[in-house]
Design a protein around this motif. Sequence first.
Motif, PDB file in Angstrom:
ATOM      1  N   ALA A 162      29.949 113.421  15.652  1.00 32.91           N
ATOM      2  CA  ALA A 162      30.947 113.626  14.596  1.00 32.91           C
ATOM      3  C   ALA A 162      31.432 112.292  14.056  1.00 32.91           C
ATOM      4  O   ALA A 162      31.597 112.115  12.842  1.00 32.91           O
ATOM      5  CB  ALA A 162      32.111 114.452  15.125  1.00 32.91           C
ATOM      6  N   GLY A 163      31.664 111.340  14.956  1.00 31.89           N
ATOM      7  CA  GLY A 163      32.109 110.018  14.515  1.00 31.89           C
ATOM      8  C   GLY A 163      31.067 109.304  13.688  1.00 31.89           C
ATOM      9  O   GLY A 163      31.380 108.715  12.644  1.00 31.89           O
ATOM     10  N   VAL A 164      29.823 109.337  14.126  1.00 29.54           N
ATOM     11  CA  VAL A 164      28.743 108.686  13.377  1.00 29.54           C
ATOM     12  C   VAL A 164      28.583 109.327  12.003  1.00 29.54           C
ATOM     13  O   VAL A 164      28.423 108.628  10.991  1.00 29.54           O
ATOM     14  CB  VAL A 164      27.416 108.765  14.167  1.00 29.54           C
ATOM     15  CG1 VAL A 164      26.246 108.307  13.297  1.00 29.54           C
ATOM     16  CG2 VAL A 164      27.506 107.917  15.424  1.00 29.54           C
ATOM     17  N   ALA A 165      28.640 110.648  11.940  1.00 27.01           N
ATOM     18  CA  ALA A 165      28.497 111.345  10.659  1.00 27.01           C
ATOM     19  C   ALA A 165      29.605 110.973   9.686  1.00 27.01           C
ATOM     20  O   ALA A 165      29.407 110.999   8.463  1.00 27.01           O
ATOM     21  CB  ALA A 165      28.493 112.856  10.889  1.00 27.01           C
ATOM     22  N   ALA A 166      30.778 110.600  10.222  1.00 26.26           N
ATOM     23  CA  ALA A 166      31.912 110.232   9.369  1.00 26.26           C
ATOM     24  C   ALA A 166      31.942 108.747   9.048  1.00 26.26           C
ATOM     25  O   ALA A 166      32.816 108.299   8.302  1.00 26.26           O
ATOM     26  CB  ALA A 166      33.217 110.642  10.044  1.00 26.26           C
ATOM     27  N   GLY A 167      31.010 107.980   9.611  1.00 24.53           N
ATOM     28  CA  GLY A 167      30.920 106.565   9.264  1.00 24.53           C
ATOM     29  C   GLY A 167      31.535 105.611  10.256  1.00 24.53           C
ATOM     30  O   GLY A 167      31.680 104.421   9.948  1.00 24.53           O
ATOM     31  N   PHE A 168      31.876 106.093  11.460  1.00 27.21           N
ATOM     32  CA  PHE A 168      32.464 105.212  12.460  1.00 27.21           C
ATOM     33  C   PHE A 168      31.352 104.610  13.323  1.00 27.21           C
ATOM     34  O   PHE A 168      30.377 105.290  13.661  1.00 27.21           O
ATOM     35  CB  PHE A 168      33.470 105.972  13.322  1.00 27.21           C
ATOM     36  CG  PHE A 168      34.686 106.403  12.546  1.00 27.21           C
ATOM     37  CD1 PHE A 168      35.739 105.529  12.333  1.00 27.21           C
ATOM     38  CD2 PHE A 168      34.763 107.677  11.998  1.00 27.21           C
ATOM     39  CE1 PHE A 168      36.856 105.920  11.600  1.00 27.21           C
ATOM     40  CE2 PHE A 168      35.879 108.077  11.267  1.00 27.21           C
ATOM     41  CZ  PHE A 168      36.925 107.187  11.067  1.00 27.21           C
ATOM     42  N   SER A 169      31.541 103.364  13.720  1.00 27.54           N
ATOM     43  CA  SER A 169      30.461 102.617  14.349  1.00 27.54           C
ATOM     44  C   SER A 169      30.151 103.080  15.771  1.00 27.54           C
ATOM     45  O   SER A 169      29.002 103.023  16.202  1.00 27.54           O
ATOM     46  CB  SER A 169      30.792 101.116  14.351  1.00 27.54           C
ATOM     47  OG  SER A 169      32.044 100.883  14.995  1.00 27.54           O
ATOM     48  N   ASP A 170      31.166 103.527  16.513  1.00 29.25           N
ATOM     49  CA  ASP A 170      30.935 104.004  17.877  1.00 29.25           C
ATOM     50  C   ASP A 170      32.062 104.952  18.265  1.00 29.25           C
ATOM     51  O   ASP A 170      33.079 105.053  17.575  1.00 29.25           O
ATOM     52  CB  ASP A 170      30.835 102.845  18.872  1.00 29.25           C
ATOM     53  CG  ASP A 170      32.076 101.951  18.863  1.00 29.25           C
ATOM     54  OD1 ASP A 170      33.169 102.446  19.198  1.00 29.25           O
ATOM     55  OD2 ASP A 170      31.949 100.765  18.498  1.00 29.25           O
ATOM     56  N   GLN A 171      31.883 105.648  19.389  1.00 25.06           N
ATOM     57  CA  GLN A 171      32.839 106.686  19.765  1.00 25.06           C
ATOM     58  C   GLN A 171      34.206 106.112  20.113  1.00 25.06           C
ATOM     59  O   GLN A 171      35.239 106.711  19.790  1.00 25.06           O
ATOM     60  CB  GLN A 171      32.295 107.492  20.947  1.00 25.06           C
ATOM     61  CG  GLN A 171      33.179 108.684  21.312  1.00 25.06           C
ATOM     62  CD  GLN A 171      32.500 109.629  22.293  1.00 25.06           C
ATOM     63  OE1 GLN A 171      31.284 109.699  22.359  1.00 25.06           O
ATOM     64  NE2 GLN A 171      33.309 110.368  23.058  1.00 25.06           N
ATOM     65  N   SER A 172      34.241 104.956  20.749  1.00 25.38           N
ATOM     66  CA  SER A 172      35.518 104.338  21.096  1.00 25.38           C
ATOM     67  C   SER A 172      36.319 103.998  19.847  1.00 25.38           C
ATOM     68  O   SER A 172      37.525 104.282  19.761  1.00 25.38           O
ATOM     69  CB  SER A 172      35.266 103.081  21.924  1.00 25.38           C
ATOM     70  OG  SER A 172      36.468 102.382  22.150  1.00 25.38           O
TER      71      SER A 172
END
Length: 304
Positions: free
Chosen positions: A272-282
């Motif tokens: 979900a984070g990657v799909a929204a453009g965030f570099s990693d889960q943390s």
Amino acid sequence: MANSGVLPVDAVEVMKGSCALCPFPTRSSITSKGAGWKGIAMESFSDIPGVAIPDHEHPTHFVNLLTQGEIKAQWTTEGRSHTATNSPGTIYLLPAGTRDRLTWSGPTTRVVLVMEPGFLSRSLEHTAHLDEIDLTTHWNLRDRHIQSLMLAMHADLEDGSPAGPLYGESLGLTLGLYLIRRYSTRSRSNSLQLTGGMPTARLNRVLDFINQNFAQDLRLWELAELAGMSPHYFCELFKASTGLTAYQYVLQCRIERAKRCLRNPQLSVGDAGVAAGFSDQSHFTKVFRRKVGVTPMKYRSQAG
């Protein structure tokens, strides 16, 4: 899309002869090298010992903020030598082309921003035709506006730049405009007066582009060129039209996409984070909790 004419700047460097080098004898603790900023770069240096920096020239506008340490500094520029006590909050504002040498005693911590001359001149409509803008030199400056903007840019780097390069570039633009109006040799009477919002067709063009690409690293200059205006004009009119700055709008889009993905049980929190453009889960968890009030995992359990 047209070229903005702003050259990349990767690091804090000065010129000694034909060689580009870092002026400080320690490695930077934080750098904008991976942030994707265009035309500006920032680095912070901790525990710099007393040092003598020999003759050198600044190829970029150089803004040096002392954040820790109280020292005696001596510098020579334009054939004249000066001495002063520097304490936290002291700023060196050195325009591109400045030649100097510098010594100081005792350890210091500094945040340094360098700005490619074209970044300034292409920020405003009425200066876009200029190759560069002349700034005035200051070696013992106190200016809380410069200080707060530089610390905000530094905090964005510490935070992992959650909106990509857009926020850092926007802060750099704000700082550049302040330098033009406060510390340049140009008349302040040329300031552009902005009223109303962005024309609907241009705004829709930009919003459509953001909505299709917000998961990527969007650039301030890219959005301004898409709207057919200078970065300053774009930032002012975008906020007047939407009530949000461009980086706030992008971050809002990313959070909303993340919420939709978290409601899909087939996607992991990391996906979900990657799909929204965030570099990693943390990084995703940190930003999501700050904006939504709960962690992504908690949001998923509540939504289910």
